[in-house]
Scaffold this motif. Structure first.
Motif, PDB file in Angstrom:
ATOM      1  N   MET A 105       0.855  -1.160   0.000  1.00  0.00           N
ATOM      2  CA  MET A 105       0.000   0.000   0.000  1.00  0.00           C
ATOM      3  C   MET A 105       0.904   1.226   0.000  1.00  0.00           C
ATOM      4  N   THR A 106       0.476   2.267  -0.652  1.00  0.00           N
ATOM      5  CA  THR A 106       1.285   3.481  -0.729  1.00  0.00           C
ATOM      6  C   THR A 106       1.165   4.274   0.568  1.00  0.00           C
ATOM      7  N   HIS A 107       2.049   5.233   0.716  1.00  0.00           N
ATOM      8  CA  HIS A 107       2.040   6.089   1.909  1.00  0.00           C
ATOM      9  C   HIS A 107       0.702   6.820   2.023  1.00  0.00           C
ATOM     10  N   ASP A 108       0.207   7.358   0.922  1.00  0.00           N
ATOM     11  CA  ASP A 108      -1.073   8.079   0.937  1.00  0.00           C
ATOM     12  C   ASP A 108      -2.243   7.154   1.268  1.00  0.00           C
ATOM     13  N   GLU A 109      -2.210   5.920   0.752  1.00  0.00           N
ATOM     14  CA  GLU A 109      -3.276   4.962   1.060  1.00  0.00           C
ATOM     15  C   GLU A 109      -3.270   4.593   2.540  1.00  0.00           C
ATOM     16  N   LEU A 110      -2.079   4.419   3.098  1.00  0.00           N
ATOM     17  CA  LEU A 110      -1.969   4.106   4.525  1.00  0.00           C
ATOM     18  C   LEU A 110      -2.502   5.256   5.375  1.00  0.00           C
ATOM     19  N   LEU A 111      -2.153   6.485   5.023  1.00  0.00           N
ATOM     20  CA  LEU A 111      -2.668   7.640   5.766  1.00  0.00           C
ATOM     21  C   LEU A 111      -4.186   7.741   5.654  1.00  0.00           C
ATOM     22  N   ALA A 112      -4.735   7.468   4.469  1.00  0.00           N
ATOM     23  CA  ALA A 112      -6.186   7.519   4.283  1.00  0.00           C
ATOM     24  C   ALA A 112      -6.884   6.475   5.153  1.00  0.00           C
ATOM     25  N   LYS A 113      -6.298   5.282   5.245  1.00  0.00           N
ATOM     26  CA  LYS A 113      -6.874   4.229   6.069  1.00  0.00           C
ATOM     27  C   LYS A 113      -6.836   4.620   7.545  1.00  0.00           C
ATOM     28  N   ILE A 114      -5.736   5.201   7.971  1.00  0.00           N
ATOM     29  CA  ILE A 114      -5.615   5.643   9.367  1.00  0.00           C
ATOM     30  C   ILE A 114      -6.580   6.793   9.644  1.00  0.00           C
ATOM     31  N   GLY A 117      -4.717   7.123  20.329  1.00  0.00           N
ATOM     32  CA  GLY A 117      -3.750   6.222  19.721  1.00  0.00           C
ATOM     33  C   GLY A 117      -3.628   6.430  18.218  1.00  0.00           C
ATOM     34  N   TRP A 118      -4.745   6.761  17.575  1.00  0.00           N
ATOM     35  CA  TRP A 118      -4.730   6.978  16.126  1.00  0.00           C
ATOM     36  C   TRP A 118      -3.953   8.233  15.762  1.00  0.00           C
ATOM     37  N   ILE A 119      -3.994   9.232  16.624  1.00  0.00           N
ATOM     38  CA  ILE A 119      -3.211  10.443  16.370  1.00  0.00           C
ATOM     39  C   ILE A 119      -1.729  10.119  16.431  1.00  0.00           C
ATOM     40  N   ALA A 120      -1.339   9.320  17.419  1.00  0.00           N
ATOM     41  CA  ALA A 120       0.063   8.920  17.540  1.00  0.00           C
ATOM     42  C   ALA A 120       0.478   8.043  16.365  1.00  0.00           C
ATOM     43  N   LEU A 121      -0.383   7.132  15.956  1.00  0.00           N
ATOM     44  CA  LEU A 121      -0.087   6.267  14.818  1.00  0.00           C
ATOM     45  C   LEU A 121       0.099   7.083  13.547  1.00  0.00           C
ATOM     46  N   ARG A 122      -0.761   8.060  13.334  1.00  0.00           N
ATOM     47  CA  ARG A 122      -0.649   8.922  12.154  1.00  0.00           C
ATOM     48  C   ARG A 122       0.662   9.708  12.194  1.00  0.00           C
ATOM     49  N   ALA A 123       1.063  10.160  13.364  1.00  0.00           N
ATOM     50  CA  ALA A 123       2.322  10.901  13.493  1.00  0.00           C
ATOM     51  C   ALA A 123       3.519  10.019  13.134  1.00  0.00           C
ATOM     52  N   VAL A 124       3.481   8.760  13.535  1.00  0.00           N
ATOM     53  CA  VAL A 124       4.566   7.841  13.192  1.00  0.00           C
ATOM     54  C   VAL A 124       4.622   7.621  11.686  1.00  0.00           C
ATOM     55  N   VAL A 125       3.468   7.435  11.059  1.00  0.00           N
ATOM     56  CA  VAL A 125       3.431   7.242   9.603  1.00  0.00           C
ATOM     57  C   VAL A 125       3.931   8.492   8.887  1.00  0.00           C
ATOM     58  N   PRO A 142      10.710  -1.299   8.154  1.00  0.00           N
ATOM     59  CA  PRO A 142      10.134  -2.217   9.149  1.00  0.00           C
ATOM     60  C   PRO A 142       8.992  -1.608   9.971  1.00  0.00           C
ATOM     61  N   THR A 143       9.069  -0.323  10.255  1.00  0.00           N
ATOM     62  CA  THR A 143       8.000   0.331  11.025  1.00  0.00           C
ATOM     63  C   THR A 143       6.696   0.343  10.235  1.00  0.00           C
ATOM     64  N   ILE A 144       6.762   0.749   8.982  1.00  0.00           N
ATOM     65  CA  ILE A 144       5.565   0.791   8.131  1.00  0.00           C
ATOM     66  C   ILE A 144       5.038  -0.622   7.890  1.00  0.00           C
ATOM     67  N   GLN A 145       5.931  -1.587   7.712  1.00  0.00           N
ATOM     68  CA  GLN A 145       5.497  -2.975   7.532  1.00  0.00           C
ATOM     69  C   GLN A 145       4.721  -3.460   8.744  1.00  0.00           C
ATOM     70  N   ALA A 146       5.194  -3.138   9.944  1.00  0.00           N
ATOM     71  CA  ALA A 146       4.504  -3.554  11.165  1.00  0.00           C
ATOM     72  C   ALA A 146       3.129  -2.900  11.287  1.00  0.00           C
ATOM     73  N   ILE A 147       3.046  -1.621  10.936  1.00  0.00           N
ATOM     74  CA  ILE A 147       1.761  -0.907  11.002  1.00  0.00           C
ATOM     75  C   ILE A 147       0.778  -1.514   9.997  1.00  0.00           C
ATOM     76  N   GLU A 148       1.233  -1.741   8.764  1.00  0.00           N
ATOM     77  CA  GLU A 148       0.365  -2.322   7.741  1.00  0.00           C
ATOM     78  C   GLU A 148      -0.117  -3.706   8.153  1.00  0.00           C
ATOM     79  N   GLU A 149       0.773  -4.492   8.753  1.00  0.00           N
ATOM     80  CA  GLU A 149       0.406  -5.846   9.189  1.00  0.00           C
ATOM     81  C   GLU A 149      -0.681  -5.799  10.251  1.00  0.00           C
ATOM     82  N   GLU A 150      -0.570  -4.880  11.199  1.00  0.00           N
ATOM     83  CA  GLU A 150      -1.562  -4.783  12.265  1.00  0.00           C
ATOM     84  C   GLU A 150      -2.899  -4.228  11.768  1.00  0.00           C
ATOM     85  N   LEU A 151      -2.892  -3.453  10.696  1.00  0.00           N
ATOM     86  CA  LEU A 151      -4.127  -2.875  10.176  1.00  0.00           C
ATOM     87  C   LEU A 151      -4.879  -3.832   9.233  1.00  0.00           C
TER      88      LEU A 151
END
Length: 74
Positions: free
Chosen positions: A1-10, A24-32, A64-73
């Motif tokens: 998934m692209t960076h923009d798609e991940l942000l849209a999902k979050i 938690g979603w605000i913190a997750l968005r900040a990490v992305v 690895p950070t983005i991979q972990a976030i995508e996996e959990e979502l």
């Protein structure tokens, strides 16, 4: 998934979470936002993670950070 798609999902999930007073979603968005693509090579136009890369070390996205976030979502 692209960076923009991940942000849209979050953002979509975060709108609901904010109504439940969950920050938690605000913190997750900040990490992305920190792990966004900003560097490009001249040969194959690979995208590198801005937060994980340095002048001597480059990490190709998804890092690895983005991979972990995508996996959990999933």
């Amino acid at each position: 998934m692209t960076h923009d798609e991940l942000l849209a999902k979050i953002n979509a999930a975060g709108a609901y979470a904010l109504q439940a007073d969950s920050y938690g979603w605000i913190a997750l968005r900040a990490v992305v936002e920190l792990h966004k693509p900003t560097w490009y090579t001249g040969q194959d136009n690979s995208k590198f993670c801005d937060a994980c890369s340095s002048l001597t070390w480059q990490v190709v996205l998804p890092c690895p950070t983005i991979q972990a976030i995508e996996e959990e979502l999933q």
